[in-house]
Write an enzyme that holds these catalytic residues in place. Sequence first.
Site, PDB file in Angstrom:
ATOM      1  N   SER A 163       0.848  -1.185   0.000  1.00  0.00           N
ATOM      2  CA  SER A 163       0.000   0.000   0.000  1.00  0.00           C
ATOM      3  C   SER A 163       0.879   1.229   0.000  1.00  0.00           C
ATOM      4  CB  SER A 163      -0.879   0.007   1.241  1.00  0.00           C
ATOM      5  OG  SER A 163      -0.039   0.164   2.369  1.00  0.00           O
ATOM      6  N   LYS A 164       0.257   2.357  -0.307  1.00  0.00           N
ATOM      7  CA  LYS A 164       1.009   3.602  -0.382  1.00  0.00           C
ATOM      8  C   LYS A 164       1.682   3.902   0.947  1.00  0.00           C
ATOM      9  CE  LYS A 164      -1.295   6.209  -3.896  1.00  0.00           C
ATOM     10  NZ  LYS A 164      -2.480   6.980  -4.100  1.00  0.00           N
ATOM     11  N   ARG A 165       1.020   3.541   2.006  1.00  0.00           N
ATOM     12  CA  ARG A 165       1.515   3.909   3.320  1.00  0.00           C
ATOM     13  C   ARG A 165       2.789   3.132   3.678  1.00  0.00           C
ATOM     14  NH1 ARG A 165      -0.426   2.666   8.159  1.00  0.00           N
ATOM     15  NH2 ARG A 165      -1.993   1.303   7.259  1.00  0.00           N
TER      16      ARG A 165
END
Length: 468
Positions: free
Chosen positions: A252-254
């Site tokens: 994920s982006k995080r």
Amino acid sequence: MREVRTRFAPSPTGFLHVGGAYSALLDFAFARKNKGKFIVRIEDTDAKRYVEGAEEVIFEGLEWLGIKIDESPKIGGPFGPYRQSERCEIYQKYARELVKRGGAYYCFCSEEKLEKVRMEKVKIGLPPMYDKKCRFLPKEEAEKRAKKEKFVIRLKVPENEKIVVPEPIRGDIVFDSNTIDDQVLLKSDGFPTYHLAVVVDDHLMEITHAVRGEEWLPSAPKHFLLYRYFGWEPPLYFHAPTIRNPDRTKLSKRKGHTALSWYRQQGYLPEALINFLCLLGWSHPEGKEVFDLEEFIRFFDLKDLSPIGPIFDIRKLDWLNGVYLRKKTDDELLQLIKEFAPENAESTLINKTTPLIKERIAKLSDYPVIAGFFFREPEIRKELFEKNAKEELSAAVEVLEKIEDWNKENIEKSLQGLTKERGWQNGEFFMNFRVAITGSRVTPPITDSVEILGKEKTLKRLHNFLEP
Ligand code: GLU
């Protein structure tokens, strides 16, 4: 034997996801291996998700990776248009044909009514599926209403049937048709949903094999039904497993970096990233870790893909990138480094420092971090120094000032001579010297560094520390 034709069908959402690039790589490699064609089709029928310039981002990303396209909206080809928004009439024609054949039906239910149905189902613990009200309208009535009223076209999913989806890397997967919604195929604005468009296009574009993300696996029975209703032979759909973070959560982006452009901006080399992606769900038959795209194409087969979610381990990518960086000649590396050097950096200084950092960088953006001190005076941070820094460094200034021929050997000789004469510990002295010159405790070899930095700048930095 039909010509192998594979496709990558991204939606232009504003960035190219590494997972997308991964499927594209597999499609491309398989097409090349079989002397077939690799097609890029833009799936842009969801106007809500449209992002200006997103298509360019996709093509730039693929080009950077060295993935060559045979047919696309940019280069054209015999099966165009390759942008779905330009193919709406085609989908409308096939949707109506399906209604005629009895595989689909007009639905006139309003959004409010559908929402109510969904809520009622959820309330009693059922999946929020359509209640099939319009499925049972008499044919003539439905045809008549379709001339005047807004409608969508829905897939007629058979009841009480086992739908078998053959999946080449997972085996046959059986779905219970009662759990499958009567999917909207054509929306009221005349645009298709993904499900109709993907089937019509893969058929008309004569696609034989396609890799897509495993998130599409639950939709596969709808697609197989459509192929059956149309009487078409489906391509082989391979569902590439979702790439995971080392803690097994979805990339994920995080936690990780999902956009391909991030890797480019960080100074990963395309050949390293390709090599890394190749290794995600596949291993080289000779156990090799470092190989190029050509070699991958030679050995790879889609059927050898592993269905288990591969781990995206950035440390491995860093290692591979380092391997590829060190394969570059100093000159090649210099050209690459230039883009990452601090603004207004003198090019002679970049030239001189490149060989020094070659062994030390994992990615090009490490250059300004490791070599930044060559281009600007460091901040003096007292806490980084060892004891006796003032005394030692003022003595260092004296011996360094006397050096006429400023080179590594002479610098080394003078400083070693000094520590020996005063009985100072080398480790402590050179740490103080390093921190005063660079502002850091971890740097390339310090005497090499000050040779490059030059006498004047070296002395200036020592003075900065001694007389702040
Ligand atoms: N447009 C879909 C996506 O971006 C493509 C899925 C497929 O390859 O069939 O996820």
